[in-house]
Design a protein around this motif. Structure first.
Motif, PDB file in Angstrom:
ATOM      1  N   UNK A  48       0.859  -1.193   0.000  1.00  0.00           N
ATOM      2  CA  UNK A  48       0.000   0.000   0.000  1.00  0.00           C
ATOM      3  C   UNK A  48       0.888   1.233   0.000  1.00  0.00           C
ATOM      4  N   UNK A  49       0.853   1.968  -1.093  1.00  0.00           N
ATOM      5  CA  UNK A  49       1.685   3.172  -1.212  1.00  0.00           C
ATOM      6  C   UNK A  49       0.872   4.455  -1.086  1.00  0.00           C
ATOM      7  N   UNK A  50      -0.446   4.354  -1.257  1.00  0.00           N
ATOM      8  CA  UNK A  50      -1.285   5.557  -1.255  1.00  0.00           C
ATOM      9  C   UNK A  50      -2.361   5.546  -0.173  1.00  0.00           C
ATOM     10  N   UNK A  51      -2.468   4.433   0.561  1.00  0.00           N
ATOM     11  CA  UNK A  51      -3.523   4.360   1.569  1.00  0.00           C
ATOM     12  C   UNK A  51      -3.215   3.334   2.651  1.00  0.00           C
ATOM     13  N   UNK A  69       2.913   2.062   3.052  1.00  0.00           N
ATOM     14  CA  UNK A  69       4.275   1.553   2.919  1.00  0.00           C
ATOM     15  C   UNK A  69       4.433   0.099   3.324  1.00  0.00           C
ATOM     16  N   UNK A  70       3.422  -0.483   3.953  1.00  0.00           N
ATOM     17  CA  UNK A  70       3.489  -1.885   4.367  1.00  0.00           C
ATOM     18  C   UNK A  70       2.878  -2.793   3.306  1.00  0.00           C
ATOM     19  N   UNK A  71       3.174  -4.089   3.436  1.00  0.00           N
ATOM     20  CA  UNK A  71       2.621  -5.111   2.554  1.00  0.00           C
ATOM     21  C   UNK A  71       1.738  -6.047   3.363  1.00  0.00           C
ATOM     22  N   UNK A  72       0.767  -6.634   2.682  1.00  0.00           N
ATOM     23  CA  UNK A  72      -0.058  -7.664   3.309  1.00  0.00           C
ATOM     24  C   UNK A  72      -0.713  -8.517   2.236  1.00  0.00           C
ATOM     25  N   UNK A  73      -1.335  -9.595   2.691  1.00  0.00           N
ATOM     26  CA  UNK A  73      -2.102 -10.470   1.820  1.00  0.00           C
ATOM     27  C   UNK A  73      -3.356 -10.878   2.584  1.00  0.00           C
ATOM     28  N   UNK A  74      -4.279 -11.503   1.895  1.00  0.00           N
ATOM     29  CA  UNK A  74      -5.513 -11.941   2.533  1.00  0.00           C
ATOM     30  C   UNK A  74      -5.808 -13.344   2.046  1.00  0.00           C
ATOM     31  N   UNK A  75      -5.997 -14.268   2.996  1.00  0.00           N
ATOM     32  CA  UNK A  75      -6.218 -15.663   2.626  1.00  0.00           C
ATOM     33  C   UNK A  75      -7.362 -16.253   3.438  1.00  0.00           C
ATOM     34  N   UNK A  90      -6.875   7.380   2.978  1.00  0.00           N
ATOM     35  CA  UNK A  90      -5.794   7.962   2.177  1.00  0.00           C
ATOM     36  C   UNK A  90      -4.534   8.255   2.998  1.00  0.00           C
ATOM     37  N   UNK A  91      -3.380   8.121   2.338  1.00  0.00           N
ATOM     38  CA  UNK A  91      -2.105   8.489   2.968  1.00  0.00           C
ATOM     39  C   UNK A  91      -2.185   9.932   3.432  1.00  0.00           C
ATOM     40  N   UNK A  92      -1.512  10.235   4.513  1.00  0.00           N
ATOM     41  CA  UNK A  92      -1.542  11.590   5.047  1.00  0.00           C
ATOM     42  C   UNK A  92      -2.578  11.772   6.135  1.00  0.00           C
ATOM     43  N   UNK A  93      -3.552  10.866   6.188  1.00  0.00           N
ATOM     44  CA  UNK A  93      -4.543  10.882   7.245  1.00  0.00           C
ATOM     45  C   UNK A  93      -4.070   9.889   8.309  1.00  0.00           C
ATOM     46  N   UNK A  94      -4.181  10.227   9.559  1.00  0.00           N
ATOM     47  CA  UNK A  94      -3.777   9.321  10.628  1.00  0.00           C
ATOM     48  C   UNK A  94      -4.937   8.410  10.957  1.00  0.00           C
ATOM     49  N   UNK A  95      -4.819   7.126  10.594  1.00  0.00           N
ATOM     50  CA  UNK A  95      -5.895   6.176  10.823  1.00  0.00           C
ATOM     51  C   UNK A  95      -6.027   5.808  12.298  1.00  0.00           C
TER      52      UNK A  95
END
Length: 97
Positions: A48-51, A69-75, A90-95
């Motif tokens: 995820x580079x934008x969200x 910036x992190x990676x993940x998968x779903x299984x 969106x990136x830039x917002x603190x989740x």
């Protein structure tokens, strides 16, 4: 704002199985979706580079968070369908505050 719209997940992201996705809300970069993964379905590892993406696993009532910036998968390793609520921020917002 779009309300309840079925979308197709890019086939390049699906390693195996079938995923159905309903967009429940999309507004200014935010998106809330319901995904149904067929038994033994796997969405490939991706970055995820934008969200941010937050998964709420309906049956197990657990949550996983993938930050920008992190990676993940779903299984879904089971013989039952799996329901997941996905929230993209969106990136830039603190989740998480």
């Amino acid at each position: 704002m779009d309300i309840i719209k079925m979308e197709t997940i890019s086939p390049s992201l699906i390693e195996r199985g079938e995923v159905k996705k309903w967009v429940l809300m999309r507004h200014e970069g935010f998106e809330v979706s319901l995904m149904k993964l067929a038994p033994f379905t796997k969405i490939k590892r991706h970055k995820h580079t934008k969200d941010w993406e937050i998964y709420f696993y309906v049956k197990s009532k657990t949550v996983s968070i993938c930050e920008v910036g992190e990676e993940h998968e779903l299984e879904n390793p089971s013989t039952n369908e799996m329901l997941v609520i996905s929230v993209k921020i969106p990136a830039g917002m603190n989740a998480i505050e």
